[in-house]
Scaffold this active site. Structure first.
Site, mmCIF file in Angstrom:
data_model
loop_
_atom_site.group_PDB
_atom_site.id
_atom_site.type_symbol
_atom_site.label_atom_id
_atom_site.label_comp_id
_atom_site.label_asym_id
_atom_site.label_seq_id
_atom_site.Cartn_x
_atom_site.Cartn_y
_atom_site.Cartn_z
ATOM 1 N N LYS A 32 0.862 -1.184 0.000
ATOM 2 C CA LYS A 32 0.000 0.000 0.000
ATOM 3 C C LYS A 32 0.900 1.237 0.000
ATOM 4 O O LYS A 32 1.935 1.258 0.682
ATOM 5 C CB LYS A 32 -0.867 -0.035 1.263
ATOM 6 N N SER B 195 -9.585 1.165 2.903
ATOM 7 C CA SER B 195 -8.776 2.012 2.056
ATOM 8 C C SER B 195 -7.680 1.276 1.293
ATOM 9 O O SER B 195 -7.128 1.821 0.338
ATOM 10 C CB SER B 195 -8.122 3.092 2.912
ATOM 11 N N SER C 169 -9.643 -1.248 7.099
ATOM 12 C CA SER C 169 -9.069 -0.999 5.774
ATOM 13 C C SER C 169 -8.308 -2.164 5.153
ATOM 14 O O SER C 169 -7.924 -2.092 3.991
ATOM 15 C CB SER C 169 -8.150 0.223 5.817
#
Ligand code: ZN
Lengths: 482, 504
Positions: B84, B159, B183
């Site tokens: 990420k 996310s 997330s």
């Protein structure tokens, strides 16, 4: 202070801890390196970096608390949020409602006591330099920021509003400075920013028991600024009250060149710091081991050092109060020559002589004097007390001894101070008597004024190698025999 | 390479590492294939912000040299991983999907990156996310959304949507995300893969760009429970650079996977059933039945406090974020919009650099911490947090692990919730209690919903009880119906319409 009013002062002293590394990272904590050469992701507040608490800084902070008689308790770090270009994270990691040290006190040399509300740990900010005509942010064309200081460990020591004059404020800061240096927590260098002072100043009519509205005065970077700003601020506030005007609670800046304070921001403009517990750190719970580790290595506190000096010189209580010796005592403590004096007395030196020579002559070169052996210092002072060396000679030997070390008698000999023997002195006296028969007769008849003339001649003939005291004694002996 | 060959699918973490370690395949060939797959398929999905082709090939060659020299290349030798884009990589842009960090190149690696390299894994790229991890759909990215590999009209969740979609699409077998309020787990559920949030303090946060420091945890995405476990083991363990990192040996978790659930006390949380779609609550109930059938002692448990988790979370997380994001001031790095004075420069930079959702949360958080409001908002939220922790403690007196729905719905259409932030916030309902408590939790694919999209089930456990959680997860995986998990079979250039099924 104008008649009829009392000044009330509370001081906030920021003390940079003399740790090897910064508070939350491994960067070196030292003054004067090239700008931005002592930085890393943590103290630059780069995204993703995290603080790790420096255990040594915690020990020194606790040691300060111990020296100030504080209660040392579990504490929590908070974030103090505000925007400022020299603050890398735009929040400062500090302690808020749960500081590590609370409820202490500082005893001043005059016997007064100032309460310590708290002494908490926080990180320093970077340093901005504003480039432009004024050197201040207003009117600057641009600013440069050095982050070497960002993350340097600080302890903020907050006094109770117990201080009643500029002079007492000065005394408080100098005594606190001595305590911090003695504790090994700080180098105490105000000129390098190791100690920075803010003053909360208010005034009130004599006899009043409530406090007036206070103003916080910032930028007090020397004892002189501290005293001047408090004096200025008291007068300003009294003038307002006398004119029937209100004092506004605000933060004020002290301008060293004008000696005045100017408003920085009012209470309404004060920052809302939005304190909340720092989630990147765990609570600090000092255990027995930490408290013990903190105490190891602390030096003697100034109060105790003062007591030892008084004891060594054997002064009476009246002398304590008179202040004549007190100045010398404060000087040797500030120069860290008190140990030398106490040890020299233990080695047989006269206490007052040792104190005087340390406070006056050794003080000229304190750096070297601190490494002077108490034994040789005592030996020199004994030569002086016994009359083998004159005061002038003793001082000259002390200078050499301090700079080069060695044996006092040998240095005296090398300088040609080796006391002339009795026979040699008698010979010199004979010569002077023969050369000045008229003056000699007058001396024998009791003309005191001529004694100095004869002594001077003899000393000159001896090229300073005769001890004046010994010569005077011999002259007096001859007269009594005549 | 023997395990290779499923169309569009990477092989397992375990399989790749075994092949590379035994020299059946070279790390270079694995990485080359991975890069080809990404370049063929990521155009429409937009999982990646940065593909680190040069660095990845160099790492792979170095690994092959290590192996040729007879040295141990590490347990994840040659395994391509995606990170990420809020995990710092030295020398490679770490944007957090924000204009304010669009060109920021960290001068250091996050601890997890160091550990992955030490384990022999090869970082192949940085994945899309909601800006600063604030969002539940990966639509709040300054650089465009990521699409769900199961149905490109749907969001992958967020996310960590880029990492989840990359694994679900078979671009990489292992990826990492961060979980502040679901997330990792919510996108894992939307994408039909396994997503695991470790115990708070189990994985170092050093180098994870902070959103809400007391809640953030890094964790793995993989297609199987075993691969997720391997991914966790590679990065878990104490890190002296993170003061909140737990100083404790990591358990040999792989042993738990085959342990079965015989005697395991499993509680199904009742509270969420009324708040979520029937397919999601149904999946949780079916999971409870499956574990019972496998020998677990299953019961229902009421924990009313968990329903207060969401409002508490949406005060605490923005409060911490408002402080964590203060440093993006234009002074030292990232975007700067110049102005005549520092304050104006600061305001203009932040106005131009942050997206709407980030600005919204900074404002909420600033308000919640303000003088006069602190106690009513932040203080109250912290009290609720304590209540949630105590409620879990009580529940865990009777149960070893808990089950709950993972999400209120299946993956929704792009744009469906962007107009109403509160609708979006509700996506985190079932996830946030574990963040507030600092407990481990994971999503395991277990069903297909009405739209044919995967639905995950959440397994929760007390702090540091990952072993129990993984036992239950492995049993669920074994009991799950076919077709519920990735990697998805994708054509080389996927059309707007999605593939219609799972990889099994
Ligand atoms: Zn540093």
């Amino acid at each position: 202070m104008p008649d009829g009013y009392e000044t009330v002062v509370g001081l906030e002293v920021h003390c940079e801890l003399s740790t090897r590394t910064k508070l939350f990272c491994g960067c070196e904590n030292s003054f004067g390196a090239a700008p931005n050469s002592q930085v890393c992701p943590v103290c630059l507040g780069l995204p993703g970096s995290l603080p790790v608490l420096n255990r040594r800084a915690v020990e020194l902070a606790i040691r300060i608390g111990q020296a100030l008689g504080c209660e040392i308790r579990p504490s929590v770090f908070h974030r103090k949020n505000y925007f400022y270009p020299d603050m890398p994270k735009d929040y400062q990691i500090s302690q808020y409602d749960l500081p590590v040290n609370v409820n202490g006190h500082l005893d001043l040399p005059d016997g007064s006591v100032v309460g310590i509300e708290r002494a908490h740990i926080e990180e320093d900010t970077g340093k901005s330099t504003h480039i432009g005509a004024t050197g201040r942010i207003k009117g600057a064309s641009h600013s440069l920021v050095d982050y070497n200081r960002a993350g340097v460990p600080l302890v903020e020591i907050v006094s109770a509003p117990d201080i009643r004059s500029a002079a007492q404020a000065r005394s408080y800061v100098s005594e606190l400075r001595r305590v911090l240096v003695a504790a090994g927590a700080s180098d105490g260098r105000m000129e390098e920013g190791s100690l920075r002072v803010d003053a909360n100043v208010s005034v009130r009519p004599d006899g009043s028991t409530t406090f007036g509205t206070r103003c916080e005065v910032k930028n007090l970077n020397s004892f002189r600024s501290l005293v001047r700003s408090i004096e200025y601020e008291s007068k300003r506030q009294v003038a307002l009250l006398e004119a029937g005007e209100a004092i506004l609670q605000e933060t004020r800046h002290f301008d060293e060149s004008s000696g005045e304070t100017h408003s920085l921001r009012s209470k309404e403009e004060a920052y809302d710091y939005r304190y909340f517990p720092e989630p990147d750190l765990v609570p600090l719970e000092p255990d027995e081991a930490l408290l013990r580790a903190a105490a190891v290595g602390a030096g003697l506190m100034p109060g105790e050092r003062r007591r030892l000096l008084w004891e060594a010189i054997g002064a009476s209580l009246e002398e304590h109060a008179s202040g004549a010796l007190a100045d010398q005592i404060e000087t040797v403590i500030d120069l860290e020559l008190d140990r030398l004096v106490v040890d020299a007395v233990a080695a047989g030196a006269d206490g007052r002589l040792a104190l005087a020579r340390a406070a006056n002559e050794a003080a000229a070169n304190p750096e070297s004097a601190r490494s002077l052996g108490a034994g040789s210092f005592a030996a020199l002072l004994q030569l002086e007390s016994s009359g083998s060396l004159s005061a002038t000679q003793s001082k000259a030997v002390l200078t050499v001894l301090t700079e080069e070390g060695g044996d006092p008698s040998e240095i005296a000999a090398r300088l040609g101070f080796e006391g002339l023997g009795d026979a040699e002195i008698e010979e010199l006296i004979d010569g002077v008597v023969a050369a000045h028969p008229e003056e000699w007769s007058r001396y024998l008849e009791g003309d005191g004024k001529v004694a100095g003339f004869l002594l001077g001649r003899i000393m000159r003939e001896s090229k300073g190698r005769a001890n004046g005291k010994v010569v005077s004694t011999k002259l007096a002996e001859r007269r009594s025999r005549a | 390479m023997s395990e290779r060959g499923a169309p569009g699918g990477a092989t397992s973490v375990r399989g790749i590492a075994a092949a590379v370690r035994s020299r059946e395949a070279t790390a270079s060939s694995v990485v080359e294939e991975t890069l080809e797959r990404i370049s063929a398929m990521d155009g429409e999905l937009h999982c990646f912000h940065t593909v680190m082709a040069k660095e990845a090939l160099a790492s792979a060659r170095a690994l092959d040299a290590t192996i040729a020299a007879g040295r141990d290349p590490g347990p994840l030798a040659g395994v391509p991983v995606a990170l990420k884009d809020n995990i710092c990589t030295k020398g490679t842009t770490t944007s957090c999907s924000s204009k304010i960090l669009e060109n920021w190149v960290p001068p250091y690696d996050a601890t997890v990156v160091e550990r992955l390299r030490d384990a022999g894994a090869v970082v192949v790229g940085k994945t899309n996310l909601d800006e600063f991890a604030m969002g539940s759909s990966t639509e709040n990215s300054a650089f465009g959304p990521t699409r769900n590999p199961w149905d490109a009209s749907r969001v992958p969740g967020g996310s960590s949507g880029g990492s989840a979609a990359a694994v679900a699409a078979g671009l990489v077998p292992l990826a990492y995300g961060s979980d502040t309020g679901g997330s990792i787990r919510q996108p894992a559920s939307f994408c039909g893969i396994v997503g695991l949030k470790p115990t708070y303090g189990g994985v170092s946060r050093y180098g994870l760009v902070a959103f809400a420091s007391s809640l953030d945890q890094i964790g793995p995405f993989a297609c199987t429970v075993e691969d997720a476990t391997l991914g966790l083991l590679a990065v878990a363990g104490h890190d002296p650079r993170d003061s909140t990192s737990i100083d404790r040996e990591v358990e040999p978790l792989l042993d738990s996977l085959g342990g079965g659930v015989g005697g395991l006390r499993v509680g199904l949380i009742e509270e969420f059933a009324a708040d979520v779609a029937p397919s999601c609550s149904g999946a949780a109930r079916a999971a409870a039945d499956a574990l019972a059938a496998a020998g677990a002692k299953v019961g229902e448990v009421s924990i009313p406090e968990v329903r207060h988790g969401l409002p508490a979370y949406y005060v605490i997380a923005p409060a911490e974020a408002s402080s964590n994001l203060a440093r993006y001031d234009g002074v030292r790095y990232g975007l700067r919009v110049d102005a005549g004075d520092a304050r104006t420069m600061n305001l203009r930079t932040r106005g131009a650099g942050f997206g709407a959702e980030v600005r919204r949360r900074i404002m909420i958080g600033t308000y919640a911490l303000s003088a006069g409001y602190y106690d009513a908002y932040y203080g109250q939220a912290q009290r609720v947090r304590t209540l949630v922790v105590r409620a879990f403690e009580r529940a865990y007196e009777d149960f070893d692990v808990l089950l709950a729905p993972m999400t209120p719905s299946e993956a929704f259409e792009l744009g469906a919730k962007t107009a109403n932030p509160l609708d979006m916030y509700v996506s985190d309902l079932c996830a946030v209690p574990s963040n507030l408590a600092g407990h481990p939790a994971m999503s395991v694919p277990f069903a297909l919903g009405e739209s044919g999209l995967p639905v995950g089930v959440q397994v929760l456990a007390p702090a540091l009880r990952e072993a129990a959680m993984l036992r239950a997860a492995a049993a669920l995986e074994a009991a799950a119906p076919p077709g519920v998990r990735g990697p998805v079979k994708l054509a080389a250039a996927p059309a707007g319409a999605a593939s219609d099924g799972g990889g099994e």
